[in-house]
Design a protein around this motif. Structure first.
Motif, PDB file in Angstrom:
ATOM      1  N   LEU A  12       0.804  -1.219   0.000  1.00  0.00           N
ATOM      2  CA  LEU A  12       0.000   0.000   0.000  1.00  0.00           C
ATOM      3  C   LEU A  12       0.840   1.274   0.000  1.00  0.00           C
ATOM      4  O   LEU A  12       0.354   2.323  -0.431  1.00  0.00           O
ATOM      5  CB  LEU A  12      -0.961  -0.007   1.183  1.00  0.00           C
ATOM      6  CG  LEU A  12      -2.083  -1.040   1.097  1.00  0.00           C
ATOM      7  CD1 LEU A  12      -2.950  -0.998   2.355  1.00  0.00           C
ATOM      8  CD2 LEU A  12      -2.928  -0.830  -0.139  1.00  0.00           C
ATOM      9  N   THR A  13       2.090   1.197   0.426  1.00  0.00           N
ATOM     10  CA  THR A  13       2.954   2.376   0.382  1.00  0.00           C
ATOM     11  C   THR A  13       3.100   2.862  -1.051  1.00  0.00           C
ATOM     12  O   THR A  13       2.960   4.061  -1.332  1.00  0.00           O
ATOM     13  CB  THR A  13       4.340   2.060   0.993  1.00  0.00           C
ATOM     14  OG1 THR A  13       4.152   1.631   2.343  1.00  0.00           O
ATOM     15  CG2 THR A  13       5.243   3.270   0.963  1.00  0.00           C
ATOM     16  N   ASP A  16      -0.281   4.249  -2.318  1.00  0.00           N
ATOM     17  CA  ASP A  16      -0.543   5.589  -1.794  1.00  0.00           C
ATOM     18  C   ASP A  16       0.313   6.647  -2.487  1.00  0.00           C
ATOM     19  O   ASP A  16      -0.142   7.775  -2.690  1.00  0.00           O
ATOM     20  CB  ASP A  16      -0.333   5.624  -0.283  1.00  0.00           C
ATOM     21  CG  ASP A  16      -1.417   4.877   0.475  1.00  0.00           C
ATOM     22  OD1 ASP A  16      -2.512   4.652  -0.089  1.00  0.00           O
ATOM     23  OD2 ASP A  16      -1.168   4.501   1.643  1.00  0.00           O
ATOM     24  N   GLU A  17       1.527   6.293  -2.873  1.00  0.00           N
ATOM     25  CA  GLU A  17       2.391   7.235  -3.584  1.00  0.00           C
ATOM     26  C   GLU A  17       1.822   7.600  -4.962  1.00  0.00           C
ATOM     27  O   GLU A  17       2.036   8.706  -5.447  1.00  0.00           O
ATOM     28  CB  GLU A  17       3.800   6.659  -3.734  1.00  0.00           C
ATOM     29  CG  GLU A  17       4.573   6.601  -2.436  1.00  0.00           C
ATOM     30  CD  GLU A  17       5.888   5.846  -2.548  1.00  0.00           C
ATOM     31  OE1 GLU A  17       6.206   5.311  -3.642  1.00  0.00           O
ATOM     32  OE2 GLU A  17       6.595   5.783  -1.530  1.00  0.00           O
ATOM     33  N   LEU A  19      -1.521   7.389  -5.656  1.00  0.00           N
ATOM     34  CA  LEU A  19      -2.962   7.593  -5.522  1.00  0.00           C
ATOM     35  C   LEU A  19      -3.433   8.931  -6.085  1.00  0.00           C
ATOM     36  O   LEU A  19      -4.480   8.995  -6.753  1.00  0.00           O
ATOM     37  CB  LEU A  19      -3.380   7.456  -4.054  1.00  0.00           C
ATOM     38  CG  LEU A  19      -4.874   7.368  -3.793  1.00  0.00           C
ATOM     39  CD1 LEU A  19      -5.512   6.213  -4.559  1.00  0.00           C
ATOM     40  CD2 LEU A  19      -5.124   7.204  -2.300  1.00  0.00           C
TER      41      LEU A  19
END
Length: 94
Positions: A12-13, A16-17, A19
């Motif tokens: 998810l890191t 999210d970057e 997103l």
């Protein structure tokens, strides 16, 4: 109508970057009138998009421009269906 199921290929890191770029891409699809709903899956392992008013080929071209796709962050499964029945208030989806 199409149901697009995204499955994340990474943690998810990295999602999210990317997103903000993905959301800008979604905004354009809504502005073009082809996406009618989207959101994350629960648990957050990907997302779902409902699309209409386009061919499968056009949808595939649009999905290829998604930053998640371009960065190799998600896989996409596309299911086409024809709404035969709808709840009250959703007849415009047929």
């Amino acid at each position: 109508m199409f149901v697009v199921t995204l499955t994340y290929r990474t943690d998810l890191t990295q999602i999210d970057e990317a997103l903000q770029d993905h959301v800008a891409w979604l905004d354009q699809q809504y502005a073009d009138g082809v996406f009618i709903a989207s959101g994350p899956r629960v648990p957050r392992v990907g997302g779902v998009i409902l699309a209409r008013n386009l061919s499968r080929e056009d949808l595939e071209r649009r999905l290829a421009t998604d930053p998640f796709h371009q960065r190799g962050l998600a896989d996409y499964a596309v299911t086409e269906f024809v709404p035969a029945r709808t709840a009250e208030g959703f007849a415009h989806l047929k």
